[in-house]
Design a protein around this motif. Structure first.
Motif, PDB file in Angstrom:
ATOM      1  N   ASP A   1       5.281  -3.096   7.263  1.00 47.77           N
ATOM      2  CA  ASP A   1       5.903  -2.278   6.213  1.00 47.77           C
ATOM      3  C   ASP A   1       6.446  -1.016   6.862  1.00 47.77           C
ATOM      4  O   ASP A   1       5.740  -0.381   7.659  1.00 47.77           O
ATOM      5  CB  ASP A   1       4.873  -1.884   5.158  1.00 47.77           C
ATOM      6  CG  ASP A   1       4.641  -3.003   4.149  1.00 47.77           C
ATOM      7  OD1 ASP A   1       3.482  -3.209   3.744  1.00 47.77           O
ATOM      8  OD2 ASP A   1       5.614  -3.677   3.769  1.00 47.77           O
TER       9      ASP A   1
ATOM     10  N   LEU B   1      -3.937  -5.893   5.599  1.00 50.67           N
ATOM     11  CA  LEU B   1      -2.564  -6.383   5.338  1.00 50.67           C
ATOM     12  C   LEU B   1      -1.878  -6.780   6.636  1.00 50.67           C
ATOM     13  O   LEU B   1      -0.697  -7.130   6.646  1.00 50.67           O
ATOM     14  CB  LEU B   1      -1.738  -5.279   4.645  1.00 50.67           C
ATOM     15  CG  LEU B   1      -2.194  -4.872   3.249  1.00 50.67           C
ATOM     16  CD1 LEU B   1      -1.247  -3.834   2.679  1.00 50.67           C
ATOM     17  CD2 LEU B   1      -2.265  -6.073   2.328  1.00 50.67           C
TER      18      LEU B   1
ATOM     19  N   HIS C   1      10.488  -7.653   1.888  1.00 47.12           N
ATOM     20  CA  HIS C   1      10.848  -6.919   0.670  1.00 47.12           C
ATOM     21  C   HIS C   1      11.576  -5.604   0.977  1.00 47.12           C
ATOM     22  O   HIS C   1      11.393  -4.983   2.023  1.00 47.12           O
ATOM     23  CB  HIS C   1       9.647  -6.689  -0.241  1.00 47.12           C
ATOM     24  CG  HIS C   1       8.484  -5.971   0.371  1.00 47.12           C
ATOM     25  ND1 HIS C   1       8.483  -4.610   0.566  1.00 47.12           N
ATOM     26  CD2 HIS C   1       7.294  -6.420   0.811  1.00 47.12           C
ATOM     27  CE1 HIS C   1       7.319  -4.264   1.077  1.00 47.12           C
ATOM     28  NE2 HIS C   1       6.593  -5.334   1.241  1.00 47.12           N
TER      29      HIS C   1
ATOM     30  N   GLU D   1       5.416  -2.645  -8.858  1.00 41.46           N
ATOM     31  CA  GLU D   1       4.044  -2.252  -8.535  1.00 41.46           C
ATOM     32  C   GLU D   1       3.751  -0.894  -9.178  1.00 41.46           C
ATOM     33  O   GLU D   1       4.271   0.131  -8.733  1.00 41.46           O
ATOM     34  CB  GLU D   1       3.830  -2.172  -7.023  1.00 41.46           C
ATOM     35  CG  GLU D   1       3.832  -3.537  -6.366  1.00 41.46           C
ATOM     36  CD  GLU D   1       3.215  -3.531  -4.978  1.00 41.46           C
ATOM     37  OE1 GLU D   1       2.333  -2.686  -4.700  1.00 41.46           O
ATOM     38  OE2 GLU D   1       3.626  -4.368  -4.150  1.00 41.46           O
TER      39      GLU D   1
ATOM     40  N   ARG E   1       3.712   3.968   1.445  1.00 45.85           N
ATOM     41  CA  ARG E   1       4.572   2.949   0.817  1.00 45.85           C
ATOM     42  C   ARG E   1       5.161   3.447  -0.496  1.00 45.85           C
ATOM     43  O   ARG E   1       6.203   2.978  -0.942  1.00 45.85           O
ATOM     44  CB  ARG E   1       3.753   1.680   0.544  1.00 45.85           C
ATOM     45  CG  ARG E   1       3.383   0.908   1.784  1.00 45.85           C
ATOM     46  CD  ARG E   1       2.681  -0.379   1.432  1.00 45.85           C
ATOM     47  NE  ARG E   1       2.309  -1.129   2.629  1.00 45.85           N
ATOM     48  CZ  ARG E   1       1.198  -0.933   3.304  1.00 45.85           C
ATOM     49  NH1 ARG E   1       0.316  -0.012   2.884  1.00 45.85           N
ATOM     50  NH2 ARG E   1       0.922  -1.628   4.398  1.00 45.85           N
TER      51      ARG E   1
ATOM     52  N   HIS F   1       3.195  -9.045   9.123  1.00 47.66           N
ATOM     53  CA  HIS F   1       3.804  -8.289   8.024  1.00 47.66           C
ATOM     54  C   HIS F   1       3.834  -6.815   8.405  1.00 47.66           C
ATOM     55  O   HIS F   1       2.793  -6.210   8.592  1.00 47.66           O
ATOM     56  CB  HIS F   1       2.983  -8.498   6.753  1.00 47.66           C
ATOM     57  CG  HIS F   1       3.530  -7.770   5.590  1.00 47.66           C
ATOM     58  ND1 HIS F   1       4.841  -7.858   5.202  1.00 47.66           N
ATOM     59  CD2 HIS F   1       2.954  -6.906   4.718  1.00 47.66           C
ATOM     60  CE1 HIS F   1       5.041  -7.103   4.139  1.00 47.66           C
ATOM     61  NE2 HIS F   1       3.921  -6.514   3.837  1.00 47.66           N
TER      62      HIS F   1
ATOM     63  N   MET G   1      -1.156   3.490   1.429  1.00 43.89           N
ATOM     64  CA  MET G   1      -0.349   3.280   0.224  1.00 43.89           C
ATOM     65  C   MET G   1       0.421   4.541  -0.160  1.00 43.89           C
ATOM     66  O   MET G   1       1.473   4.450  -0.792  1.00 43.89           O
ATOM     67  CB  MET G   1      -1.226   2.799  -0.932  1.00 43.89           C
ATOM     68  CG  MET G   1      -1.697   1.362  -0.761  1.00 43.89           C
ATOM     69  SD  MET G   1      -0.353   0.185  -0.431  1.00 43.89           S
ATOM     70  CE  MET G   1       0.432   0.123  -2.028  1.00 43.89           C
TER      71      MET G   1
ATOM     72  N   PHE H   1       6.122   1.660  -6.821  1.00 42.06           N
ATOM     73  CA  PHE H   1       7.421   1.310  -6.245  1.00 42.06           C
ATOM     74  C   PHE H   1       7.821  -0.079  -6.738  1.00 42.06           C
ATOM     75  O   PHE H   1       6.998  -0.826  -7.235  1.00 42.06           O
ATOM     76  CB  PHE H   1       7.407   1.355  -4.708  1.00 42.06           C
ATOM     77  CG  PHE H   1       6.296   0.581  -4.036  1.00 42.06           C
ATOM     78  CD1 PHE H   1       5.084   1.198  -3.737  1.00 42.06           C
ATOM     79  CD2 PHE H   1       6.451  -0.754  -3.691  1.00 42.06           C
ATOM     80  CE1 PHE H   1       4.053   0.502  -3.108  1.00 42.06           C
ATOM     81  CE2 PHE H   1       5.437  -1.449  -3.066  1.00 42.06           C
ATOM     82  CZ  PHE H   1       4.233  -0.816  -2.761  1.00 42.06           C
TER      83      PHE H   1
ATOM     84  N   LEU I   1      -3.012 -10.809  -0.662  1.00 37.41           N
ATOM     85  CA  LEU I   1      -1.563 -10.574  -0.705  1.00 37.41           C
ATOM     86  C   LEU I   1      -0.778 -11.595   0.115  1.00 37.41           C
ATOM     87  O   LEU I   1      -1.207 -12.011   1.181  1.00 37.41           O
ATOM     88  CB  LEU I   1      -1.266  -9.166  -0.164  1.00 37.41           C
ATOM     89  CG  LEU I   1       0.161  -8.671  -0.378  1.00 37.41           C
ATOM     90  CD1 LEU I   1       0.481  -8.570  -1.854  1.00 37.41           C
ATOM     91  CD2 LEU I   1       0.349  -7.319   0.286  1.00 37.41           C
TER      92      LEU I   1
ATOM     93  N   HIS J   1      -1.017  -3.791  -7.524  1.00 34.90           N
ATOM     94  CA  HIS J   1      -1.828  -3.144  -6.488  1.00 34.90           C
ATOM     95  C   HIS J   1      -2.107  -1.712  -6.947  1.00 34.90           C
ATOM     96  O   HIS J   1      -1.163  -0.950  -7.188  1.00 34.90           O
ATOM     97  CB  HIS J   1      -1.040  -3.137  -5.176  1.00 34.90           C
ATOM     98  CG  HIS J   1      -1.845  -2.643  -4.012  1.00 34.90           C
ATOM     99  ND1 HIS J   1      -1.372  -2.688  -2.719  1.00 34.90           N
ATOM    100  CD2 HIS J   1      -3.075  -2.091  -3.932  1.00 34.90           C
ATOM    101  CE1 HIS J   1      -2.295  -2.182  -1.903  1.00 34.90           C
ATOM    102  NE2 HIS J   1      -3.333  -1.818  -2.608  1.00 34.90           N
TER     103      HIS J   1
HETATM  104  O1  LIG Z   1       1.187  -3.168  -2.323  1.00 37.96           O
HETATM  105  C1  LIG Z   1       1.792  -3.642  -1.349  1.00 37.96           C
HETATM  106  C2  LIG Z   1       1.304  -3.551  -0.073  1.00 37.96           C
HETATM  107  C3  LIG Z   1       2.006  -4.062   0.957  1.00 37.96           C
HETATM  108  C4  LIG Z   1       3.210  -4.666   0.705  1.00 37.96           C
HETATM  109  O2  LIG Z   1       3.893  -5.175   1.706  1.00 37.96           O
HETATM  110  C5  LIG Z   1       3.678  -4.761  -0.538  1.00 37.96           C
HETATM  111  N1  LIG Z   1       2.988  -4.240  -1.561  1.00 37.96           N
END
Ligand SMILES: O=c1ccc(O)c[nH]1
Length: 348
Positions: free
Chosen positions: A320, A73, A265, A177, A293, A318, A290, A194, A104, A189
Motif C-alpha cells: 500500500d 497485511l 486498488h 471503507e 492509508r 500487497h 491505517m 477512504f 483481507l 475495516h
Molecule cells: O483496510 C485496508 C487495508 C489495506 C488495504 O490494502 C485495503 N484496505
C-alpha cells in the motif's frame, strides 16, 4: 497510550451499534496468535451486552515460513480457513464476524460475504481503534467520494514531483471503507475512512514518482529519496531510484511473482482525524499504519491482488502506498488538489 477496558467496551459498543447488531444475532470472533487480548476481551463483553449469541473461533497462524514481515497485511491470500470446511461453515452461519486475525483479500473472505455474513476487520491496537472511532459522518464522506468514483471513466493522478498516471476505471466495483458493517454481506475495516476501486485490467499507464515523505506499507517507512515507477498495461514495469527503490525491489523480488507488480486498488483518503505524521510516532510493528492509508487528501494506490473486487489476481504480495501532494482528477474534475481533499462547492 494505554486504553481502559471500559473505554474499549464503549468503543466496541459504538461500532457494533453502528453495525446494527441485534439481540440474538450470532457473532463469531475470529482470532489467532496475533490477536490483541484487550481487543478480544472487550469485543466479547460488548457483543454479549448487546444480546448477541457470541462465539470465538481460534485458528492457528499460517504463512510464517513465507512472510518477510510480521504485519498481518504483508502476506495475503492463503489463510487458516483455506480448506477448513468446519470453520467456513461456522463463519457462513454467523450474522457478523469480527475478524481479529486478518482475512483481507482471501478467497475465503469473499465466500463468507457472499453468504450474507458481515465481516469487520479490527487488528489495529486499542489506542488506534479508540482514537479513530468511526462515525456516520465518515460514512457520508466516504459515500460521496465513492459515488464520484462510480460515475467516472478515468482517474488521472499528477504531482509536481512528476507523477502522471492514467487509470481507466469502471470494470470493477467501488469499495467503501468507513469502519462499520451496517448491511448484510458487507466487509469493512475499523479504523479507516477512504474509498477505492481498481483500474480496468491491463489499462493503467504512465509514471509514478514517489516523493520524500510518501509512505510504503508494510515497510512503515517514509521515503527519504524519490522512487520512480513506470506503469504499462496495468503493471509496474520498472522501479528505479536510490536506496528506497532498492529496498522495495528486494522485498518484492522475494515473492518471485510477476502479479505482485500489478496496480491494485486506487483511491484517496477522506479521514480528517487521521494524520500523515502519525505513523512516525509508532514502532513499525505496533500498527498496520491505517492513519497513513486514511488521512484526508492522500492518493492511496496499491500493488498486487484484485480479487477483493472480483478480479482473478490473488498474489500474496500487497504493497500500500499513500502519497502526499497529488492531484486526483475524475474525468477532468479535481477531487484532491495538491494533497488537499476537495469538498462541497470546491468539487464543481
Ligand atoms: O483496510 C485496508 C487495508 C489495506 C488495504 O490494502 C485495503 N484496505
Amino acid at each position: 497510550m494505554p486504553v481502559s477496558d471500559a473505554d474499549m467496551v464503549r468503543a466496541w459498543t459504538h461500532v457494533l451499534t453502528l453495525s446494527k447488531l441485534k439481540p440474538q444475532e450470532v457473532v463469531t470472533v475470529l482470532t489467532s496468535d496475533g490477536t490483541h487480548p484487550q481487543t478480544l476481551r472487550t469485543a466479547l463483553i460488548a457483543a454479549s451486552n448487546l444480546g448477541a449469541r457470541v462465539n470465538r473461533l481460534d485458528l492457528p497462524p499460517v504463512n510464517a515460513e513465507h512472510a518477510h514481515s510480521r504485519d498481518s497485511l504483508a502476506y495475503l491470500g492463503t489463510t487458516p480457513l483455506t480448506g477448513n470446511r468446519a470453520a467456513m461453515a461456522a463463519l457462513k452461519e454467523s450474522d457478523l464476524v469480527l475478524d481479529l486475525m486478518t482475512l483481507l483479500f482471501s478467497p475465503e473472505q469473499m465466500e463468507i460475504l457472499e453468504s450474507g455474513t458481515k465481516i469487520l476487520l479490527a487488528v489495529e491496537p486499542p489506542e488506534v481503534l479508540v482514537r479513530l472511532l468511526p462515525s456516520l459522518e465518515d460514512k457520508v464522506t466516504v459515500g460521496e467520494a465513492t459515488a464520484l468514483l462510480k460515475a467516472a471513466k478515468e482517474m488521472h493522478v499528477t504531482s509536481r514531483a512528476g507523477t502522471d498516471l492514467r487509470l481507466p476505471i469502471g470494470e470493477f466495483p467501488t469499495v467503501q471503507e468507513y469502519g462499520f458493517v451496517d448491511e448484510p454481506g458487507r466487509w469493512d475495516h475499523w479504523p479507516s475512512g477512504f474509498g477505492f476501486t481498481f483500474p480496468n485490467e491491463g489499462q493503467a499507464s504512465g509514471r509514478i514518482v514517489l516523493d520524500k515523505g510518501d509512505i510504503l506499507l508494510p515497510m512503515k517507512s517514509y521515503l527519504t529519496s524519490q522512487i520512480e515507477m513506470t506503469v504499462e498495461r496495468g503493471y509496474v514495469t520498472a522501479i528505479t531510484g536510490g536506496l528506497d527503490a532498492d529496498l522495495l525491489n528486494d522485498y518484492m523480488d522475494a515473492f518471485a511473482d510477476p502479479e505482485a507488480y500489478a496496480i491494485s486498488h486506487i483511491g484517496w483518503g477522506t479521514q480528517k482525524r487521521a494524520r500523515w505524521s502519525t505513523l512516525g510516532l509508532y514502532d513499525r510493528e505496533q500498527t498496520l499504519g491505517m492513519d497513513a492509508r486514511a488521512f484526508a487528501g492522500n492518493f492511496l494506490f496499491s500493488l498486487g491482488p484484485n480479487n477483493e473486487a472480483g478480479g482473478s489476481r490473488t498474489t500474496a504480495c500487497h504493497i500500500d502506498i499513500p502519497m502526499r501532494n497529488c492531484t486526483v482528477r475524475l474525468d477532468g474534475r479535481d477531487v484532491v488538489r495538491e494533497g488537499k481533499l476537495l469538498a462541497g462547492k470546491e468539487l464543481a
